[in-house]
Write a protein that holds these residues in place. Structure first.
Motif, PDB file in Angstrom:
ATOM      1  N   TYR A   6     -10.916   5.749  -8.766  1.00 27.55           N
ATOM      2  CA  TYR A   6      -9.921   6.356  -7.890  1.00 27.55           C
ATOM      3  C   TYR A   6      -8.565   6.418  -8.587  1.00 27.55           C
ATOM      4  O   TYR A   6      -8.124   5.464  -9.207  1.00 27.55           O
ATOM      5  CB  TYR A   6      -9.795   5.544  -6.594  1.00 27.55           C
ATOM      6  CG  TYR A   6      -8.906   6.200  -5.566  1.00 27.55           C
ATOM      7  CD1 TYR A   6      -9.449   7.008  -4.586  1.00 27.55           C
ATOM      8  CD2 TYR A   6      -7.538   6.021  -5.607  1.00 27.55           C
ATOM      9  CE1 TYR A   6      -8.635   7.633  -3.649  1.00 27.55           C
ATOM     10  CE2 TYR A   6      -6.709   6.642  -4.681  1.00 27.55           C
ATOM     11  CZ  TYR A   6      -7.264   7.449  -3.699  1.00 27.55           C
ATOM     12  OH  TYR A   6      -6.457   8.073  -2.787  1.00 27.55           O
ATOM     13  N   GLY A   7      -7.910   7.563  -8.489  1.00 29.45           N
ATOM     14  CA  GLY A   7      -6.525   7.673  -8.922  1.00 29.45           C
ATOM     15  C   GLY A   7      -6.306   7.969 -10.380  1.00 29.45           C
ATOM     16  O   GLY A   7      -5.161   8.172 -10.793  1.00 29.45           O
ATOM     17  N   SER A  23       0.858  -1.187   0.000  1.00 26.01           N
ATOM     18  CA  SER A  23       0.000   0.000   0.000  1.00 26.01           C
ATOM     19  C   SER A  23       0.895   1.237   0.000  1.00 26.01           C
ATOM     20  O   SER A  23       2.062   1.177   0.392  1.00 26.01           O
ATOM     21  CB  SER A  23      -0.922  -0.002   1.227  1.00 26.01           C
ATOM     22  OG  SER A  23      -0.174   0.025   2.423  1.00 26.01           O
ATOM     23  N   GLY A  52      -3.221   4.097  -2.486  1.00 28.41           N
ATOM     24  CA  GLY A  52      -3.606   2.918  -3.244  1.00 28.41           C
ATOM     25  C   GLY A  52      -2.710   1.754  -2.943  1.00 28.41           C
ATOM     26  O   GLY A  52      -2.016   1.737  -1.921  1.00 28.41           O
TER      27      GLY A  52
END
Length: 434
Positions: A213-214, A93, A111
């Protein structure tokens, strides 16, 4: 040692090729490798050079000790990112924070990544404190026409029923796109309303877009026409029997003028809207509209008239057949009296007068309650678009001091005859008394 512990021990010992333990107690030779991790970052879609407030990016990977405490420049040798060396195989992570020169967190993201050989993590950091996803939105019109061809000047957009934002139409076409608000990752409802230069809605769109996300997602909306119009045709009532409808030739009409919502006139050859033909109105917003049709003979004299409201629905045209009625005219002039003495407009302090025609049989007024307003010195006034019939002429005026002037009841009666137009020289005199 039992067989499962032995397998686990052998897997841990196999540094170069490795193996993965499965629940069926069997060890398959699936190679896993250490590798380098390359982070490539953007910031709300922009590069390091686009935001000079960014000093660097701080990286935290739990359980890992990073060089320089995980603090790295935003850009090194023209590369927006960093390469971290020699990670053991596994799942990791991470947390990224883009900081200012005052160490304020400007952007952030987090993430996971998996190392099985070299790996690249493309991540878009979003402004601190805002939801971590968004979308780039573009739009198309039916037939892939341009904004100009569609008559669209601006596009309003909103997501999930939020506030509307307005964009120049070209910002969403030809490879361009707008950015949505920052959103939580997942499905969202997008609404678009394309408007012309007068603010009328011509096209709309509603659909689901999904953000992740991201990394920003892309969404192309195909707008559908929400505008509408009317297909207008006409016939003409016979001057003797209104139930008999005539064509252009029999009615003596050569051209027809159409006026919608009091706007500019459009002139058509009479045949364009007769004998199965129709003419198209301009693009209209859904709702109720006013239509006036004026028909003229070859001498340019008003011959027939039509007026009514009609409704249109989004994305469809309304068929409207007008049964135009014959018209005639009359002419009116007036005098002002106070205490038996004649006055001119200045003496009476009157700047405007209201004229009306009340049908003596039905009691209906041609110009509603307010009447048809004219300047006090405009007499005589000639009317050319009245329905045939018998009318009482009613007039009213109010002076600057509040004094009121009225016509005498039933004093002036005018008979309007189809296709008969008295001139100004034969105007009827209406006396207005204070």
């Amino acid at each position: 040692m039992n067989s499962r512990l032995l397998v686990a021990f052998l897997c841990l010992a196999a540094v170069s090729t490795g193996c993965v333990i499965h629940d069926d107690d069997c060890c398959y030779e699936e190679p896993i490798y250490p590798g380098d991790v390359t982070f490539r970052w953007t910031f709300d879609g922009f590069r390091c050079s686009d935001d000079p407030d960014i000093k660097g990016v701080n990286i935290t990977i739990p359980g890992e000790s990073l060089a320089n405490g995980g603090r790295y420049p935003c850009q090194a040798n023209g590369f927006d990112g960093i390469v971290l060396r020699r990670f053991a195989p596994g799942i990791y992570s991470f947390n990224l924070e883009a900081v200012s020169y005052d160490n304020e967190v400007l952007y952030e993201a987090s993430g996971t990544f998996t190392v099985n050989g070299d790996v690249t993590v493309d991540i878009d950091l979003t402004p601190a404190g805002l939801p971590p996803s968004y979308a780039y939105v573009s739009w198309l019109f039916p037939g892939n026409i341009t904004c100009g061809q569609a008559g669209v000047a601006t596009v309003d957009a909103r997501v999930d029923g939020g506030s509307w934002a307005t964009f120049d139409c070209a910002r969403g076409q030809n490879g361009n796109s707008i950015q949505s608000p920052h959103l939580d990752p997942g499905s969202h409802y997008l609404e678009l309303a394309a408007r012309d230069s007068q603010g009328r809605t011509l096209y709309t769109h509603g659909g689901q877009l999904t953000t992740t996300y991201g990394a920003p997602t892309s969404y192309t909306a195909t707008l559908r026409s929400s505008s509408a119009g009317a297909l207008i045709s006409w016939k003409f009532q016979d001057t003797v029997n209104s139930n008999v409808l005539l064509g252009c030739g029999a009615a003596g009409v050569t051209r027809v003028e159409a006026i919608i919502d009091g706007g500019n006139k459009a002139t058509f050859d009479c045949s364009a809207g007769s004998n199965g033909g129709s003419v198209s109105s301009p693009t209209l917003q859904p709702g109720t509209h006013d239509l006036q049709l004026l028909a003229f003979n070859s001498a340019g004299r008003p011959w027939y008239f039509f007026s009514r409201q009609f409704s249109v629905s989004a994305g469809s045209d309304t068929n409207l057949e007008a049964s135009m009625w014959p018209v005639g005219g009359t002419a009116i002039k007036w005098e002002l009296r106070s205490g038996g003495s004649a006055q001119n407009c200045a003496q009476a302090g009157i700047t405007s007068v209201a004229i009306n025609f009340r049908d003596v049989f039905t009691g209906e007024r041609v110009y509603g309650i307010a009447g048809d307003s004219h300047g006090c010195n405009d007499a005589p006034v000639v009317y050319e678009f009245l329905k045939p019939g018998r009318y009482e002429v009613e007039m009213y005026a109010r002076s600057s001091t509040g004094a009121e002037y009225f016509s005498v009841d039933n004093a002036v009666i005018t008979d309007v005859v189809a296709h008969s137009f008295p001139s100004a020289s034969s105007a009827l005199l209406v006396t207005m008394i204070r």
